[in-house]
Write an enzyme that holds these catalytic residues in place. Structure first.
Site, mmCIF file in Angstrom:
data_model
loop_
_atom_site.group_PDB
_atom_site.id
_atom_site.type_symbol
_atom_site.label_atom_id
_atom_site.label_comp_id
_atom_site.label_asym_id
_atom_site.label_seq_id
_atom_site.Cartn_x
_atom_site.Cartn_y
_atom_site.Cartn_z
ATOM 1 N N ILE A 108 -15.188 -52.606 -76.794
ATOM 2 C CA ILE A 108 -15.121 -53.324 -78.068
ATOM 3 C C ILE A 108 -16.163 -52.779 -79.038
ATOM 4 O O ILE A 108 -17.205 -52.276 -78.618
ATOM 5 C CB ILE A 108 -15.296 -54.849 -77.826
ATOM 6 C CG1 ILE A 108 -15.138 -55.654 -79.127
ATOM 7 C CG2 ILE A 108 -16.630 -55.170 -77.148
ATOM 8 C CD1 ILE A 108 -15.001 -57.163 -78.912
ATOM 9 N N CYS A 109 -15.860 -52.881 -80.327
ATOM 10 C CA CYS A 109 -16.828 -52.600 -81.399
ATOM 11 C C CYS A 109 -17.160 -51.101 -81.458
ATOM 12 O O CYS A 109 -16.278 -50.276 -81.688
ATOM 13 C CB CYS A 109 -18.059 -53.480 -81.190
ATOM 14 S SG CYS A 109 -19.235 -53.510 -82.548
ATOM 15 N N ALA A 110 -18.401 -50.720 -81.212
ATOM 16 C CA ALA A 110 -18.769 -49.302 -81.211
ATOM 17 C C ALA A 110 -18.385 -48.599 -79.912
ATOM 18 O O ALA A 110 -18.324 -47.361 -79.873
ATOM 19 C CB ALA A 110 -20.277 -49.165 -81.421
ATOM 20 N N HIS A 142 -14.739 -50.804 -84.134
ATOM 21 C CA HIS A 142 -15.343 -51.399 -85.323
ATOM 22 C C HIS A 142 -14.944 -50.589 -86.557
ATOM 23 O O HIS A 142 -14.918 -49.359 -86.512
ATOM 24 C CB HIS A 142 -16.871 -51.422 -85.189
ATOM 25 C CG HIS A 142 -17.501 -52.296 -86.229
ATOM 26 N ND1 HIS A 142 -17.784 -51.859 -87.513
ATOM 27 C CD2 HIS A 142 -17.862 -53.595 -86.194
ATOM 28 C CE1 HIS A 142 -18.298 -52.856 -88.204
ATOM 29 N NE2 HIS A 142 -18.369 -53.925 -87.422
#
Lengths: 190, 190
Positions: free
Chosen positions: B102-104, B124
């Site tokens: 998730i995200c980065a 992200h």
């Protein structure tokens, strides 16, 4: 001047709620103190071990712009046993400064102190009937004067962003929501 | 048989993402191991100090039903430096067992290992252009075979519930979503 926040914690607090409050208040630029009513390392409701910044006893006499209480039934019950936290919350409520609670904490921490008396408030569905002295409202985040309440881990980001919206601005809350990829419709005060 | 999950952590991981993964996997009944690539106590991106269960080195040779990697730019960068984690992720992907980021972390951990090659994936918004070998998709949670990716703290609960939905059932994910007061429209695989 930097805004300050107190997040009291205990063994058994819900870790998503606890961490959403700390993280989002710090993203907003607040000086956040995580203060334990138990030992410095608490074990949250699903086993995550979190190290608090200090003890609740060290917070005596300190003025905070916000006190926000995480839930989790066992954590809220333990927080409700702290006389020091009770004093801080009573003073916060009486002074008109912002305070809030989520999940089990409105019912188990704010309600017994009489801080929901005559106010619109919400809490976790399982404890909804315990909001006897307040006006129980089935909304995800409820604002009544300087008191903000909310329902569970799934509403924790909305709850924290509502606190930012009140202390700072709509714009600040929206900036944080965008950076965190929060659904846009989740961030408005209802 | 109890399902097992590995959540690798490092200094600088985003604490909401980290804790949502641990909390929700444990709510689903999984045996969750939080393994650090740094020292045992990590300081997350907004200063929350979390104590891991073990070191990533101790996870060598262990088979997990799920490996899910939290983001936060600095945390993801540090996780990407762990040869042990790289080996675990490559084996997980190759074996057909479930993995996610998730995200980065999709951009900084999965992408450099080639694990997004030809797959639909997201991350992200700030790192979206880094998904060069995959098919970049602007959705909150993206499932492609045994790989699940997502975007940020505001999508972390949806991400974790999607993993539960795949490993267990729609019904289990819905039960958890209801208990956590998650918006109903946030829990379905897209």
């Amino acid at each position: 001047m930097t805004m300050s926040a107190l997040i009291p914690v205990a063994n058994g607090n819900e870790e998503i709620e606890t961490v959403c409050l700390i993280d989002i208040a710090r993203r907003a630029g607040m000086d956040v103190t995580v203060a334990s009513v138990d030992q410095q390392t608490i074990t949250a409701s699903r086993g995550v071990r979190i190290i608090a910044d200090t003890s609740i006893e060290e917070c005596k006499g300190t003025r905070y712009d916000l006190i926000a209480v995480p839930g989790g039934t066992e954590g809220a019950r333990r927080l409700s046993g702290s006389q020091r936290l009770a004093e801080l919350l009573e003073r916060q409520a009486g002074s008109g400064r912002l305070f809030g609670a989520i999940c089990a904490a409105p019912a188990l921490v704010l309600e017994p102190l009489g801080l929901l008396e005559g106010r619109r408030a919400t809490c976790h569905p399982n404890l909804f009937d315990s909001l006897r002295r307040g006006i129980a409202v089935e909304e995800r985040v409820v604002v009544d004067g300087n008191c903000v309440t909310s329902r569970g881990p799934g509403t924790a980001i909305e709850f924290a962003l509502t606190l930012v919206e009140i202390l700072f601005s709509d714009q600040k809350a929206k900036e944080l929501a965008d950076a965190m990829v929060v659904r846009k419709r989740s961030v408005l005060v209802q």
